[in-house]
Scaffold this motif. Structure first.
Motif, PDB file in Angstrom:
ATOM      1  N   MET A 137      41.650  38.597  35.074  1.00 57.84           N
ATOM      2  CA  MET A 137      41.545  39.887  34.402  1.00 57.84           C
ATOM      3  C   MET A 137      42.832  40.157  33.623  1.00 57.84           C
ATOM      4  O   MET A 137      43.939  40.055  34.166  1.00 57.84           O
ATOM      5  CB  MET A 137      41.304  40.996  35.419  1.00 57.84           C
ATOM      6  N   ALA A 171      38.904  39.581  30.153  1.00 52.53           N
ATOM      7  CA  ALA A 171      39.146  38.536  31.145  1.00 52.53           C
ATOM      8  C   ALA A 171      39.033  37.157  30.521  1.00 52.53           C
ATOM      9  O   ALA A 171      38.387  36.971  29.476  1.00 52.53           O
ATOM     10  CB  ALA A 171      38.146  38.665  32.294  1.00 52.53           C
ATOM     11  N   ASN A 186      29.014  40.957  39.628  1.00 46.20           N
ATOM     12  CA  ASN A 186      29.980  41.477  38.665  1.00 46.20           C
ATOM     13  C   ASN A 186      31.404  41.108  39.076  1.00 46.20           C
ATOM     14  O   ASN A 186      31.657  40.723  40.214  1.00 46.20           O
ATOM     15  CB  ASN A 186      29.851  42.991  38.547  1.00 46.20           C
ATOM     16  N   PHE A 187      32.308  41.262  38.147  1.00 47.97           N
ATOM     17  CA  PHE A 187      33.690  40.887  38.414  1.00 47.97           C
ATOM     18  C   PHE A 187      34.316  41.747  39.520  1.00 47.97           C
ATOM     19  O   PHE A 187      35.282  41.331  40.160  1.00 47.97           O
ATOM     20  CB  PHE A 187      34.543  40.998  37.146  1.00 47.97           C
ATOM     21  N   SER A 216      33.133  42.870  30.852  1.00 45.61           N
ATOM     22  CA  SER A 216      32.914  42.393  32.218  1.00 45.61           C
ATOM     23  C   SER A 216      31.446  42.492  32.610  1.00 45.61           C
ATOM     24  O   SER A 216      31.071  42.206  33.740  1.00 45.61           O
ATOM     25  CB  SER A 216      33.773  43.190  33.206  1.00 45.61           C
TER      26      SER A 216
END
Length: 901
Positions: free
Chosen positions: A574, A528, A610-611, A603
């Motif tokens: 992403m 990302a 978190n993403f 990530s």
């Protein structure tokens, strides 16, 4: 009969225009083309267009190339050419480059010692600049510019003009605002009838929204000189700083029933003006008065038009050591107008007044050439001396927080020929450490007083002037404060500015050139790209990424990755969720925006979300609409559009309020309602009928974000609309809560009963007795105040703990109740509220803890209220992020495309 009188006068003037004398008894060289010969009509009988004016100046230069040169200095937003002319003797025209260079050198005593300066001044001309038509509907001055240029070139046997050409280099900018001028001329011509109409409200002079005053983006460019947001202003500052004219005159118009204003200006004076400069005003005013007396023209001085705010065309020159002046002429706004005293006033007469004032100014510059040069040099020398002696020797702009805003501020200063240095490495000053890239501005330099005026938190008005305004306010008389009282650039940019008692030591380099964002990507990401939110650069990155159709996620809460803390609002792209060209597109967006982009190869986060969290949402590319035309404030609408389109590169669809009933609102996810042009909620209430209100409510409840600014908030909070549970407050008295303020009683049926008898024993009893039962807070001219941020709302993502807000007008609103919405940004307490400028005591107390930004959810959508304009003059950079949040970050918009109505 009055119509017949007007017709006869105007047509007589038009038929015998050559008999109208601009300068009685003048003899002219037939080889110099007249306005009539070049354009087909005599000066003052028709409004010259931009093309006419350019054509005439180029024709004059071709006819007298040894005494006149024309230079292009830029283009307007609509692509029109901006020019200025230089007129002087043949000897001086041949050495223009030498004269410019000598003036710049003379302006720095570090390069030119006093003895050398005295010797140089003997052979230096006085440089005089005259600028016309910054407001496009102030129509007489551009035509006067043509006559002034003609008179200087064509006059024969006039010793005064010969002396001017020998001793003065005259710069003429004939039309500062071509786009606004064309708007005015177009309206006049499409409404012309059989004869010029003298009626004050005739359609030919009653301009439709937005009028011709402003430029393409509807900016009042006479407020823009210190921040230079518009290309016209940028071009002017750049050519004037090459010349550094000793005198600069900005020629304007005012109401038709006025007379003529020239210097000296009114109080307050900026405290950084010198005594020399104040005395010089009288030189020019007295000579103007001499000529106006000869013609029998009334005039006034020392009223209305002050010398305080540094963003006027007539104030900016003070701060490089020249002198600035405003000339204000009564306007015809057509070809003839009937004044309130029943006299007729023609366009030719108005052109003549500005022409005579222009020629008189040339004469004064010639007469006082030596004294003006001496004063100019003394200004620079004393500025350096003050910078060496005063307690603050240097300002430091630490490069942290919104680093792009710091960079932009430093480069604005440099554009004004202020000496700014950037640190190549970290350094210390006064026991504090500053990071590499930070900027320093030493005070011991010729622009010292401009530095103080721009960077000091407080620029004080004269105590006697303030006392007088308080006296007037007590009697409900209009205050004489002409414009904002607080404008400190570090505060409006919301960046640090530290005053240091010593000059920093270390490795520094000079800052040169205009601001150009410099972004970077830390590498090629495997997982990302992460863009920390909360900066102007990140905002530009977001709009560039959305327009490139990249999929952008936004973290609604902070997180820590790789030991670095990222704020809420941080952007995440992403790699696998985007197309293969994501790396190239991210690099281009970073380069164009100046954003810092971190390449993440994992990530995993050490702290926070978190993403893949539900607190990470997708930001869709919203369709953004904005109300345009009446009843919006053209200034508010223009600056809002400008911020989104030109500062952040995102297109806006502007909709006329009259088209809302038929517009397909489902194509838009955001609708902005600018300020209501001083009319408050009443303007919108009169323009938006109940069926349209119903459509807007439905659109919001279906997921739309409705943003109300300033005067739009009373409309949205009114009972008729009911999408915002706030209430505009009346004046709070004696510490009472606003809700307890007295309300007018219902009118009784039948004859009014006598009022109960009262004894008024003292002045205080009388003052209380004559107070209105209900009234709004007093109007505020413009002051910078502190506001505190609630970090746990979507609209405040990435913001620091506090921001500074420019408050003007009289809007104060009660906070939203917790069950109705959130007060996302609230003004600070009374004791810490004011940051720059002057605020009435009652307003200071009542504004404390009231909302600046409030958000109320309605169905699947939301209403965002800005009680003050976050885009004020497009220089409130410290509020850009919260405005961008309102436009792009509503969580309900994340998964939304179009909407059903």
């Amino acid at each position: 009969m009055k119509r017949l009188q007007a017709c006869l006068i105007v047509f007589a003037l038009a038929a015998a225009a050559q008999k109208f004398e601009y300068w009685p008894g003048a003899q002219y060289d037939a080889s110099i083309p007249t306005v009539e010969k070049t354009l087909g009509y005599a000066a003052g009988t028709k409004h010259a267009t931009h093309l006419d004016i350019v054509k005439y100046f180029e024709t004059l230069a071709a006819a007298a190339p040894g005494r006149m040169k024309v230079f292009e200095y830029g283009k307007t937003w609509e692509g029109r050419k901006l020019i200025y002319a230089v007129i002087a003797s043949e000897a001086n025209i041949r050495r223009l480059g030498e004269i410019k260079a000598a003036q710049v050198k003379y302006a720095d005593p570090r390069r030119t010692p006093a003895a050398e300066a005295k010797k140089a001044a003997a052979g230096m001309p006085a440089i005089l600049a005259m600028s016309y038509g910054v407001h496009g509907n102030e129509i007489s001055s551009p035509d006067a510019a043509m006559m002034t240029a003609y008179h200087l070139l064509a006059s024969k046997g006039d010793a005064m003009i010969d002396g001017v050409l020998k001793n003065v280099v005259v710069l003429i900018d004939p039309l500062q605002n071509p786009d606004g001028r064309e708007r005015f001329v177009h309206n006049f011509r499409v409404n012309e009838g059989l004869e010029p109409d003298e009626h004050p409200q005739a359609a030919e002079r009653a301009e439709p929204w937005p009028g011709g005053r402003s430029n393409h983006y509807l900016f009042d460019m006479n407020r823009d000189w210190h921040v230079m947001t518009q290309p016209e202003t940028v071009g002017r500052v750049r050519y004037l700083r090459e010349w550094l004219p000793l005198v600069h005159v900005d020629l304007h118009e005012m109401g038709s029933n006025s007379t003529y204003f020239f210097t000296p200006g009114s109080l307050p004076y900026n405290p950084h003006l010198t005594q020399d400069q104040k005395e010089q005003m009288a030189w020019f005013g007295q000579n103007d008065a001499k000529w106006f007396d000869k013609f029998g023209w009334p005039y006034f001085t020392r009223e209305v038009f002050d010398e305080f705010y540094p963003g006027y065309g007539a104030s900016w020159p003070w701060f490089y050591g020249g002198m600035g002046m405003t000339y204000e002429n009564a306007s015809v706004r057509g070809l003839v107008v009937r004044r309130s005293d029943e006299s007729l006033y023609t366009f030719e007469e108005s052109v003549k007044k500005h022409f005579v004032a222009s020629v008189a100014t040339c004469e004064t510059a010639m007469k006082y050439r030596e004294k003006l040069l001496e004063s100019f040099y003394r200004y620079q020398a004393t500025a350096i001396e003050e910078g060496q002696k005063e307690a603050v020797k240097e300002y430091i702009l630490p490069r942290r927080g919104d680093t792009g805003a710091v960079d932009k501020l430093a480069h604005i200063l440099a554009e004004h020929t202020i000496e700014v240095k950037q640190a190549k490495a970290a350094f210390k000053n006064g026991g504090k450490e500053y990071p590499a890239g930070s900027y320093t501005v030493a005070l011991a330099q010729p622009r010292k007083r401009f530095i103080r005026s721009l960077l000091d938190a407080q620029v004080a008005m004269e105590p006697d002037f303030v006392k007088e305004q308080e006296r007037r306010r007590k009697k409900k008389l209009q205050a004489e404060i002409y414009d904002v009282t607080g404008w400190a650039l570090p505060l409006v940019f919301n960046v640090e500015c530290v005053g240091a008692a010593e000059v920093s030591q270390g490795s520094f380099e000079a800052v040169t050139g205009p601001y150009a964002p410099k972004g970077a990507v830390s590498g090629k990401a495997e997982v990302a790209y992460v863009v920390p939110w909360g900066t102007q650069a990140a905002g530009r990155f977001l709009t560039a990424a959305l327009r490139a159709d990249l999929k952008v996620l936004s973290a609604n809460k902070p997180f820590t990755q790789g030991g670095r803390k990222y704020p809420s609002g941080t952007l995440i792209l992403m790699v696998k969720q985007n197309r293969a060209s994501v790396h190239d597109l991210v690099g281009k967006a970073a380069a164009s925006s100046g954003a810092e982009v971190v390449a993440a190869n994992t990530s995993w986060v050490e702290e926070g979300i978190n993403f893949g969290s539900n607190n990470v949402t997708a930001l869709k590319k919203p369709g953004v609409a904005m109300l345009w035309d009446a009843p919006t404030s053209s200034i508010s609408a223009g600056q809002t559009r400008f911020v989104l389109e030109r500062q952040y590169g995102y297109p806006v669809t502007v909709l006329r309020a009259s088209s809302l009933m038929m517009a397909d609102l489902s194509k838009f996810q955001v609708l902005i309602m600018p300020d209501a042009g001083g009319m408050g909620g009443a303007g919108y209430a009169n323009a938006i009928p109940a069926p349209v209100v119903d459509r807007l409510r439905t659109w919001v409840r279906n997921g739309g974000v409705l943003i109300g600014i300033g005067g739009a908030v009373p409309f949205l909070s009114s009972a008729a609309v009911g999408v915002l549970a706030m209430q505009q407050e009346g004046l709070a008295r004696d510490g009472a809560k606003p809700a307890e303020a007295a309300k007018p009683a219902a009118a009784p049926a039948g004859p009014a009963a006598p009022a109960p008898g009262k004894i008024l024993a003292k002045q205080e009893d009388f003052d209380k007795a004559v107070q209105a039962d209900t009234e709004l807070p007093d109007n505020v001219a413009g002051v910078l105040v502190k506001a505190k941020v609630d970090p746990e709302t979507w609209v405040t993502a990435g913001l620091p703990e506090t921001v500074n807000v420019l408050v003007d007008g009289r809007n104060i609103f009660s906070p939203l109740k917790r069950d109705r919405g959130v007060n996302a940004i609230v003004y600070a307490g009374a004791e810490e509220l004011v940051q720059s400028g002057y605020l009435w005591e009652e307003n200071r107390k009542q504004l404390a803890f009231k909302p600046f930004v409030a958000v109320q959810n309605e169905g699947r959508g939301a209403v965002v209220a800005f009680t003050a304009d976050p885009n004020f003059r497009a220089y409130m950079d410290g509020l850009n992020v919260v405005f961008l949040n309102a436009v792009f970050r509503f969580p309900g918009a994340a998964a939304r495309g179009g909407m059903e109505e």
